[in-house]
Design a protein around this motif. Structure first.
Motif, PDB file in Angstrom:
ATOM      1  N   ALA A  77       0.944  -0.786  -0.361  1.00  0.00           N
ATOM      2  CA  ALA A  77       0.466   0.041  -0.460  1.00  0.00           C
ATOM      3  C   ALA A  77       1.022   1.126   0.288  1.00  0.00           C
ATOM      4  O   ALA A  77       1.729   1.150   1.148  1.00  0.00           O
ATOM      5  CB  ALA A  77      -1.237   0.129   1.284  1.00  0.00           C
ATOM      6  N   LEU A 117      -4.306   7.993  -0.046  1.00  0.00           N
ATOM      7  CA  LEU A 117      -3.884   6.379   0.316  1.00  0.00           C
ATOM      8  C   LEU A 117      -3.930   6.466  -1.238  1.00  0.00           C
ATOM      9  O   LEU A 117      -4.454   6.693  -2.510  1.00  0.00           O
ATOM     10  CB  LEU A 117      -4.639   5.575   0.816  1.00  0.00           C
ATOM     11  CG  LEU A 117      -4.435   3.930   0.280  1.00  0.00           C
ATOM     12  CD1 LEU A 117      -2.707   3.364   0.920  1.00  0.00           C
ATOM     13  CD2 LEU A 117      -5.694   3.023   0.978  1.00  0.00           C
ATOM     14  N   LYS A 118      -2.663   6.174  -2.489  1.00  0.00           N
ATOM     15  CA  LYS A 118      -2.406   5.743  -3.333  1.00  0.00           C
ATOM     16  C   LYS A 118      -3.235   4.053  -4.031  1.00  0.00           C
ATOM     17  O   LYS A 118      -3.297   4.463  -5.120  1.00  0.00           O
ATOM     18  CB  LYS A 118      -0.805   6.182  -4.415  1.00  0.00           C
ATOM     19  CG  LYS A 118      -0.412   7.399  -3.689  1.00  0.00           C
ATOM     20  CD  LYS A 118      -1.139   8.621  -3.871  1.00  0.00           C
ATOM     21  CE  LYS A 118      -0.757   9.539  -4.141  1.00  0.00           C
ATOM     22  NZ  LYS A 118      -0.775  10.368  -4.307  1.00  0.00           N
ATOM     23  N   ASN A 119      -2.995   3.183  -3.214  1.00  0.00           N
ATOM     24  CA  ASN A 119      -2.964   1.822  -3.320  1.00  0.00           C
ATOM     25  C   ASN A 119      -3.534   1.098  -2.643  1.00  0.00           C
ATOM     26  O   ASN A 119      -2.830   1.462  -0.917  1.00  0.00           O
ATOM     27  CB  ASN A 119      -2.534   1.479  -4.589  1.00  0.00           C
ATOM     28  CG  ASN A 119      -0.849   1.725  -4.442  1.00  0.00           C
ATOM     29  OD1 ASN A 119      -0.247   1.349  -3.613  1.00  0.00           O
ATOM     30  ND2 ASN A 119      -0.333   1.077  -5.563  1.00  0.00           N
ATOM     31  N   ALA A 162      -8.382   2.965  -1.046  1.00  0.00           N
ATOM     32  CA  ALA A 162      -7.603   3.916  -2.311  1.00  0.00           C
ATOM     33  C   ALA A 162      -8.245   4.452  -3.024  1.00  0.00           C
ATOM     34  O   ALA A 162      -9.850   4.100  -3.455  1.00  0.00           O
ATOM     35  CB  ALA A 162      -6.737   2.212  -3.077  1.00  0.00           C
TER      36      ALA A 162
END
Length: 201
Positions: A77, A117-119, A162
């Motif tokens: 993450a 959170l990007k991913n 995400a």
């Protein structure tokens, strides 16, 4: 006969010296015999030839200014965290820091921060944020919260999906006559810490 031999010897010696000098120049030797060539950064050289500069690291070393983000990846993450601002001594809550914790000479300070959170999947907590002082002291967020604390509050603990962000303020009880040097986000590796410089008040 003797003179002819001497002249021939002199010419031969001169040719030999000249050839040696030409060979040294061709091989790049200097008078001191140093053949070491300076090293160059190929990517920077190519960038200079194109009229551009090499791309900076996404996480440059050293403290950032407020508003600068730091990206880190844990268990797949990727989270971007940012300290936005710091304020100290400007708050008059229902209870003072000294009343709350039985101290003397403490006041309330507030840090505003943001996490995106990007991913992947992650849980954020205010306890990851710490104030660092010149004498080595580190102060964690206040263990209490009241209705008159600044809003919105950064969550004590929250799940982040995400593509979403969490933004808020966290209160610290700090020495009234000192200011921290940095705001730290401690959920990163010691080799590449996330930290922001606190401007002098």
């Amino acid at each position: 006969m003797h003179t002819s031999t001497s002249t021939t010897t002199t010419v031969t010696a001169a040719v030999t010296v000249t050839a040696a000098l030409l060979l040294a120049a061709a091989s790049g030797c200097t008078a001191g015999g140093d053949t070491t060539k300076p090293t160059t950064n190929t990517s920077n050289t190519r960038a200079a030839e194109r009229g551009t500069s090499a791309k900076p690291s996404p996480n440059p070393k050293g403290p950032r200014a407020f508003g600068g983000s730091f990206a880190h990846t844990t268990d797949g993450a990727t989270m971007a965290v940012t300290a936005l601002r710091y304020e100290q001594g400007n708050f008059h809550f229902r209870r003072s820091a000294d009343q709350e914790f039985g101290t003397t000479g403490y006041t309330w300070a507030v840090v505003e921060m943001k996490s995106c959170l990007k991913n992947g999947f992650a849980v954020v907590t205010r306890n990851s944020w710490v104030l660092a002082y010149a004498d080595g002291a580190r102060i964690k967020p206040s263990s209490v919260t009241y209705d008159d604390f600044p809003r919105p509050e950064y969550p004590r603990m929250a799940t982040v999906k995400a593509g979403t962000c969490v933004r808020g303020k966290t209160v610290f009880a700090v020495p009234a006559k000192q200011r921290p040097l940095r705001v730290l986000y401690t959920s990163t590796t010691p080799e590449n810490p996330a930290e922001w410089s606190v401007p002098k008040g």
